[in-house]
Design a protein around this motif. Sequence first.
Motif, PDB file in Angstrom:
ATOM      1  N   ARG A 298       6.280 -14.060  -1.495  1.00 42.37           N
ATOM      2  CA  ARG A 298       7.519 -13.278  -1.553  1.00 42.37           C
ATOM      3  C   ARG A 298       7.997 -13.266  -2.988  1.00 42.37           C
ATOM      4  O   ARG A 298       8.191 -14.321  -3.590  1.00 42.37           O
ATOM      5  CB  ARG A 298       8.591 -13.907  -0.646  1.00 42.37           C
ATOM      6  N   LEU A 299       8.143 -12.044  -3.506  1.00 42.15           N
ATOM      7  CA  LEU A 299       8.588 -11.865  -4.889  1.00 42.15           C
ATOM      8  C   LEU A 299       9.763 -10.897  -4.889  1.00 42.15           C
ATOM      9  O   LEU A 299       9.865 -10.050  -3.996  1.00 42.15           O
ATOM     10  CB  LEU A 299       7.465 -11.246  -5.739  1.00 42.15           C
ATOM     11  N   GLY A 311       0.368  -4.492 -15.931  1.00 40.71           N
ATOM     12  CA  GLY A 311      -0.977  -4.026 -15.592  1.00 40.71           C
ATOM     13  C   GLY A 311      -1.598  -4.676 -14.369  1.00 40.71           C
ATOM     14  O   GLY A 311      -2.756  -4.418 -14.047  1.00 40.71           O
ATOM     15  N   TRP A 312      -0.839  -5.542 -13.684  1.00 42.99           N
ATOM     16  CA  TRP A 312      -1.400  -6.196 -12.493  1.00 42.99           C
ATOM     17  C   TRP A 312      -1.208  -5.300 -11.278  1.00 42.99           C
ATOM     18  O   TRP A 312      -0.101  -4.839 -11.010  1.00 42.99           O
ATOM     19  CB  TRP A 312      -0.712  -7.550 -12.236  1.00 42.99           C
ATOM     20  N   LYS A 313      -2.284  -5.104 -10.562  1.00 38.40           N
ATOM     21  CA  LYS A 313      -2.202  -4.294  -9.349  1.00 38.40           C
ATOM     22  C   LYS A 313      -2.283  -5.205  -8.133  1.00 38.40           C
ATOM     23  O   LYS A 313      -3.115  -6.124  -8.092  1.00 38.40           O
ATOM     24  CB  LYS A 313      -3.372  -3.302  -9.291  1.00 38.40           C
ATOM     25  N   PHE A 314      -1.428  -4.957  -7.182  1.00 38.84           N
ATOM     26  CA  PHE A 314      -1.524  -5.642  -5.880  1.00 38.84           C
ATOM     27  C   PHE A 314      -0.711  -4.861  -4.865  1.00 38.84           C
ATOM     28  O   PHE A 314       0.141  -4.042  -5.239  1.00 38.84           O
ATOM     29  CB  PHE A 314      -1.054  -7.107  -5.965  1.00 38.84           C
ATOM     30  N   TYR A 315      -1.013  -5.098  -3.598  1.00 37.71           N
ATOM     31  CA  TYR A 315      -0.365  -4.338  -2.536  1.00 37.71           C
ATOM     32  C   TYR A 315       0.886  -5.070  -2.032  1.00 37.71           C
ATOM     33  O   TYR A 315       0.940  -6.304  -2.023  1.00 37.71           O
ATOM     34  CB  TYR A 315      -1.311  -4.169  -1.337  1.00 37.71           C
ATOM     35  N   ASN A 316       1.839  -4.272  -1.566  1.00 36.37           N
ATOM     36  CA  ASN A 316       3.076  -4.848  -1.011  1.00 36.37           C
ATOM     37  C   ASN A 316       3.351  -4.377   0.409  1.00 36.37           C
ATOM     38  O   ASN A 316       4.428  -4.591   0.924  1.00 36.37           O
ATOM     39  CB  ASN A 316       4.259  -4.463  -1.907  1.00 36.37           C
ATOM     40  N   HIS A 317       2.369  -3.733   1.025  1.00 33.15           N
ATOM     41  CA  HIS A 317       2.656  -3.123   2.329  1.00 33.15           C
ATOM     42  C   HIS A 317       1.896  -3.770   3.487  1.00 33.15           C
ATOM     43  O   HIS A 317       1.998  -3.303   4.617  1.00 33.15           O
ATOM     44  CB  HIS A 317       2.323  -1.627   2.283  1.00 33.15           C
ATOM     45  N   VAL A 318       1.120  -4.816   3.220  1.00 35.30           N
ATOM     46  CA  VAL A 318       0.263  -5.347   4.283  1.00 35.30           C
ATOM     47  C   VAL A 318       1.025  -6.285   5.229  1.00 35.30           C
ATOM     48  O   VAL A 318       0.931  -6.165   6.447  1.00 35.30           O
ATOM     49  CB  VAL A 318      -0.983  -6.059   3.701  1.00 35.30           C
ATOM     50  N   GLY A 319       1.799  -7.196   4.665  1.00 40.40           N
ATOM     51  CA  GLY A 319       2.570  -8.124   5.493  1.00 40.40           C
ATOM     52  C   GLY A 319       3.976  -7.566   5.723  1.00 40.40           C
ATOM     53  O   GLY A 319       4.165  -6.365   5.856  1.00 40.40           O
ATOM     54  N   ALA A 320       4.950  -8.470   5.762  1.00 47.59           N
ATOM     55  CA  ALA A 320       6.333  -8.037   5.945  1.00 47.59           C
ATOM     56  C   ALA A 320       6.862  -7.508   4.609  1.00 47.59           C
ATOM     57  O   ALA A 320       6.227  -7.677   3.564  1.00 47.59           O
ATOM     58  CB  ALA A 320       7.184  -9.206   6.429  1.00 47.59           C
ATOM     59  N   GLU A 321       8.033  -6.889   4.672  1.00 50.92           N
ATOM     60  CA  GLU A 321       8.619  -6.344   3.459  1.00 50.92           C
ATOM     61  C   GLU A 321       8.849  -7.466   2.439  1.00 50.92           C
ATOM     62  O   GLU A 321       9.260  -8.561   2.804  1.00 50.92           O
ATOM     63  CB  GLU A 321       9.951  -5.666   3.805  1.00 50.92           C
ATOM     64  N   GLY A 322       8.564  -7.171   1.189  1.00 52.97           N
ATOM     65  CA  GLY A 322       8.796  -8.165   0.149  1.00 52.97           C
ATOM     66  C   GLY A 322       7.660  -9.149  -0.039  1.00 52.97           C
ATOM     67  O   GLY A 322       7.752 -10.062  -0.860  1.00 52.97           O
TER      68      GLY A 322
END
Length: 351
Positions: A298-299, A311-322
């Motif tokens: 959680r960020l 420049g860091w790519k990562f997903y935020n939609h797989v788990g819960a919001e946030g």
Amino acid sequence: MNSDLPPRRQFASDNYAGICPEAFAAMAEANRGHEVSYGDDTWTEKASNLIREIFETHCEVFFVFNGTAANSLSLASLCQSYHSTLCHELAHVEAAECGAPEFFANGAKLLLLPGDHGKIDPGAIERAVHRRTDIHYPKPRVLSLTQATELGTVYSLDEVRALSEAARRCDMRVHMDGARFANAVAALGVAPREMTWQAGVDVLCFGGSKNGIALGEAVVFFNRELAREFDYRCKQGGQLASKMRFLSAPWVGMLQDGAWLRYAAHGNTMARKLEAAIGRLPGVEIAHPVQTNVVFARLTDAVVQGMHQRGWKFYNHVGAEGEARLMCSWDTTAGDVEAFAADLGELAGKA
Ligand SMILES: *Cc1c(COP(=O)(O)O)cnc(C)c1O
């Protein structure tokens, strides 16, 4: 910046990673001369036999291009159009396959089950089945488990056995989405047979892409009756590769000397290292137990934006919001983890 450098390794997904050397070498080897097409070649036979050896049983094996096809076509073989498949509400078949499982099974419905950290709550199976038994409801026929789960957790052997026993009691078959099966086997340190056919799994979609192959997954039927005419289903579904050897040869490279498990274990180790490096930073909270090759953290929005700007790519939609999903791969290095953690530390410290 030196433009000859390859692009930075990311934590977005294990399918951002390239092809591992073992798989690449096997592809090159398969590229010598001509071979028979459509799967009647020596590489496909060898890869299928290696899968039989690893699972210590005479299973039926089919190589397809991707996980959506593997899941959809195998689920379609397990049920009729008026049936339903029970799966976790975050399951890839539900959340990330654009309705393909329903489409290929001519409308057979997915019924969603709850459960913490991406794992199906065992009690939910019988509740879902017994909630309705009338003819107006799509009859539950398949239980689909994801191992490792979409949130990186694993079902223990006892849990897989208990879930598949619950499924059997309800006259259901068991499908396993093993896009990250290797990571689960490496994490649990069990024999592949124990986690599959000996625990009641009828069909496994054994993931190759995320393990280090260019593309392709193996559909492994332990219940061989269910594989009847699956070759036709693959062909009709656009999943019969004419140059099949290039789908199957990489599996030989992965399986013959245990590279599949070494790389999975490495990914798992990198995730634990990442957890240790970021878990205590101010404003960072680990959202799910880290059991395989992923960390969910959680960020705050500001930190996420800052990391993206760096420049860091990562997903935020797989788990819960946030929840940011930080996925390690076969080629993630300790240096990658340190660089990511250093940037996160600077941004989180400022927040
Ligand atoms: C990646 C993944 C798949 C396969 O996805 P494709 O993009 O269709 O290859 C299937 N299940 C899970 C859990 C996954 O993470």
